[in-house]
Write a protein that holds these residues in place. Sequence first.
Motif, PDB file in Angstrom:
ATOM      1  N   ASN A 105      49.119  50.914  30.455  1.00 39.77           N
ATOM      2  CA  ASN A 105      47.752  51.206  30.891  1.00 39.77           C
ATOM      3  C   ASN A 105      46.851  51.604  29.725  1.00 39.77           C
ATOM      4  O   ASN A 105      45.664  51.288  29.704  1.00 39.77           O
ATOM      5  N   HIS A 120      40.668  46.891  32.039  1.00 40.88           N
ATOM      6  CA  HIS A 120      40.670  47.451  33.398  1.00 40.88           C
ATOM      7  C   HIS A 120      39.544  48.480  33.582  1.00 40.88           C
ATOM      8  O   HIS A 120      39.321  48.943  34.700  1.00 40.88           O
ATOM      9  N   HIS A 135      37.570  52.361  36.145  1.00 39.11           N
ATOM     10  CA  HIS A 135      36.924  53.622  35.760  1.00 39.11           C
ATOM     11  C   HIS A 135      35.404  53.495  35.889  1.00 39.11           C
ATOM     12  O   HIS A 135      34.688  53.353  34.889  1.00 39.11           O
ATOM     13  N   ASP A 189      43.521  56.589  36.285  1.00 41.67           N
ATOM     14  CA  ASP A 189      44.648  55.917  35.621  1.00 41.67           C
ATOM     15  C   ASP A 189      45.950  56.185  36.367  1.00 41.67           C
ATOM     16  O   ASP A 189      46.782  55.291  36.543  1.00 41.67           O
TER      17      ASP A 189
HETATM   18 FE   LIG Z   1      42.463  53.567  32.147  1.00 39.08          FE
END
Ligand SMILES: [Fe+2]
Length: 250
Positions: A62, A68, A73, A198
Motif C-alpha cells: 500500500n 490509489h 484518500h 489505508d
Molecule cells: Fe494510502
Amino acid sequence: MPVEVALGFVWVCLGANPPPPPSEVWAPVLEELAPYRFDELVPTQPLYLEEWAVDWKIAMDNYLESYHVPIGHPGLNRLFTPDYEDQRGIPGIARGISWMREAPSPRWSERVYQKHVAEVTAPHLPEAQRRSWRFYSCLPNLGIDIMPEQMDFFQVLPRGPGRCVIRGAAFGLPDERREMRLIRWLGNRINMQVNTEDRLLCERLQRGLRDSAYRPGPLSQIETWMLEFHDLLRARIPEVSLPHPPARLA
Ligand SMILES: [Fe+2]
C-alpha cells in the motif's frame, strides 16, 4: 553488532549479514532532506503501535504506490495534486512528492491548514518545501513521511499470517508557538484520516485474497516499486514464488 547514526535515528542491525548501511542507502536523497534538519528534531507525539488484520506485505504494498490516493484518500486528494513525483533509480527507496493545491478545500480544517502552513513553517523551511508532503518508503518495511511542520516514521512488523503491527512516531523542530501547535494538530488530523483509510483498504484487500476470483498482479506498469519489493521477497524467500508466475508488464 552494526550500529549507525543517520537521518537523526540510531539504526541497529541484529542480523548476521547486515544490509548496506542506512547512510549509503539514503545517500541519493540526503541533500533534499537536509532542510528538514532531522538531527535537531524532538518527539511531537509518543511512539504508537497499531495492530492491523493484514499480512505485512499487503500493508507495505500500500505504501509503495500512490495511484490509489485519488480514490482511497479523498481528503489528501482535496489538498494535494495527484501527480506524485516518483523518483526512480534510487535502489531500495520509493519516493513520492505531492504539491498543495491552490484551490481552497471545502473542509474548514483542511482549508485552515492549507492557508497557514507555509507562513507558519517559513522560519524553518525554504519556500519549495513549505507546500509539499513527501513520502519515502524503504524496502523492506520502513516509511518516512515529511510534512512542512513535522515528520514521522513507521515500520511494518510481521506478526504472523493476516496480522501485522504498524509502529511509528512523529518528530518536529522544537517550536512551542501556538500557531505551530495548531498546524501540527491539523496536519495530524489529516494524516490520521489517511491512516484509517489505508487500514480499511488493506483489510478489504486481505479479505479479497481469499476470494476464488483473486489473481496476483502486477496490474499496472506504475507498480514499479511493488515489483521491486516482490522481487526482493522472492530472492530472500524462494518458497513464496508461484509455480507459474503472472507475466511481467513490459
Ligand atoms: Fe494510502
